[in-house]
Scaffold this active site. Structure first.
Site, PDB file in Angstrom:
ATOM      1  N   HIS A 195      -8.556  44.161 -45.664  1.00 42.72           N
ATOM      2  CA  HIS A 195      -7.200  44.652 -45.392  1.00 42.72           C
ATOM      3  C   HIS A 195      -6.346  43.426 -45.056  1.00 42.72           C
ATOM      4  CE1 HIS A 195      -9.324  48.591 -44.204  1.00 42.72           C
ATOM      5  NE2 HIS A 195      -8.816  48.727 -45.409  1.00 42.72           N
TER       6      HIS A 195
ATOM      7  N   HIS B 196     -13.194  43.088 -39.470  1.00 41.51           N
ATOM      8  CA  HIS B 196     -11.914  43.801 -39.466  1.00 41.51           C
ATOM      9  C   HIS B 196     -11.290  43.763 -38.083  1.00 41.51           C
ATOM     10  CE1 HIS B 196     -12.152  46.029 -43.403  1.00 41.51           C
ATOM     11  NE2 HIS B 196     -13.424  45.661 -43.269  1.00 41.51           N
TER      12      HIS B 196
ATOM     13  N   GLU C 186     -15.553  45.772 -36.250  1.00 42.88           N
ATOM     14  CA  GLU C 186     -14.175  45.875 -35.758  1.00 42.88           C
ATOM     15  C   GLU C 186     -14.054  45.018 -34.507  1.00 42.88           C
ATOM     16  OE1 GLU C 186     -11.711  47.470 -37.166  1.00 42.88           O
ATOM     17  OE2 GLU C 186     -12.708  48.759 -38.640  1.00 42.88           O
TER      18      GLU C 186
END
Length: 340
Positions: A66, A160, A224
């Site tokens: 992303h 991420h 994450e």
């Protein structure tokens, strides 16, 4: 010419080169470091590192799948700069990936579609086929498959940061593979990286880590690491755990002994329900600003449509990745509970 100037075509580092070339491909180029390690830039945002020795272990680390999740990109870029300068030597073959250069340039999560839903062949299906994300997913599958072919053991960490806040800032997701359990060495690596929370997924998916685990037999994790921030706005002191753990792994050093405090922090969650947007009558009763791992007591109504109501069961369940703004048929969120 200094290796970094040759490898990155005059740019000071890998990230700068990727942002300059983010909307175009680049031809392959290879540099050899003083210790004999070769680094090949396969394309924009992709480096293959080949040390002189090869024990059969191979490592894939990806960030920027992303484009607006910048902190892991900055961490990985700094480690590449250290390697190219000769601060330490690579201890195993590595494929290092900045997943979505065009979205990085754009400062957005994606361009047309979420790249991290297009793996395991999903990129070939409508409406994704022919889009920039579909082409990138297909390319990343190909280069990972080629890199993995000679591996005796393969690891993949896909890094991420999250759109929303979280009651558990750092957590990892372990893709579902029937019959597979998390090796202790991988649990220890996550704790070393200051990632104490692990979420076991309940079915295979189309994320990058699910592709590498199911198709390439890798030990894979989506990790994450905090909250989304623009480039240059990250407090990188909050990412020292993953930086130090990756540096140790990249350079082939032995794993450290974990402290009692680190092992005591370890928590494992499992998915108990996947929330899907079922259509025009679907209603999601979770606020838009709720944090990941917010717990709901038994009996709470989470979602409903014209035929179904989902209430929390007999023990509290926590919401992860809530997002009501997804197309029909896609995941709105996960309900998870701590393993007893």
């Amino acid at each position: 010419m200094a290796p970094h100037l040759h490898l990155f075509e005059g740019e000071p580092d890998w990230l700068s080169h990727t942002l300059v070339k983010g909307n175009q491909g680049t031809s392959a180029i290879t540099v050899t470091l003083e210790d004999g390690t070769s680094i090949q830039r396969l394309d924009t945002g992709v480096l293959e590192v080949t040390p002189v020795a090869d024990s059969g272990e191979r490592l894939i680390v990806s960030a920027g799948v992303h484009g607006n999740e910048t902190a892991p990109i900055e961490v990985l870029n700094a480690l590449v700069s250290e390697l190219v300068r000769g601060d330490w030597s690579a201890g195993l073959p590595m494929l290092l990936i900045l997943g979505h250069p065009a979205a990085m340039v754009n400062g957005t999560r994606f361009l047309d579609f979420n790249l991290n839903r297009l793996f395991s062949g999903a990129h070939a299906k409508p409406p994704y086929a022919g889009t920039p994300e579909a082409a990138r997913a297909a390319y990343l599958e190909d280069i990972c498959t080629q890199f993995a072919a000679p591996a005796k053991t393969l690891f993949h960490y896909d890094l991420h940061t999250a759109i929303r806040p979280s009651h558990r800032e750092k957590f990892a997701l372990y893709p579902f593979v029937p019959g597979r359990t998390v090796p202790q060495s991988q649990s220890d690596f996550l704790l070393e990286a200051d990632v104490p929370t692990l979420l076991l997924q309940h079915k295979s998916g189309t994320t990058f880590s699910s592709f590498s685990s199911t198709r390439l037999n890798a030990e894979s994790f989506t990790i994450e690491l905090g909250k989304v921030q623009p480039f240059g706005k990250n407090d990188l002191s909050r990412f020292k755990g993953i930086e130090q753990a990756l540096r140790r792994l990249f350079s082939g050093q032995p794993a450290p002994t974990l402290s009692d405090a680190q092992t005591a922090d370890s928590v494992v969650f499992e998915v108990v329900h996947e929330i899907i947007n079922t259509g025009e009558h679907f209603s999601f009763h979770v606020p838009d600003d709720v944090a990941n791992f917010t717990a709901y007591p038994p009996g709470t109504l989470i979602w409903e449509d014209e035929t179904t109501q989902y209430h929390v069961g007999e023990v509290p369940e926590s919401i992860v990745f809530p997002n009501r703004d997804v197309p029909i048929g896609q995941r709105v969120g996960l309900l998870v509970r701590e393993q007893s």
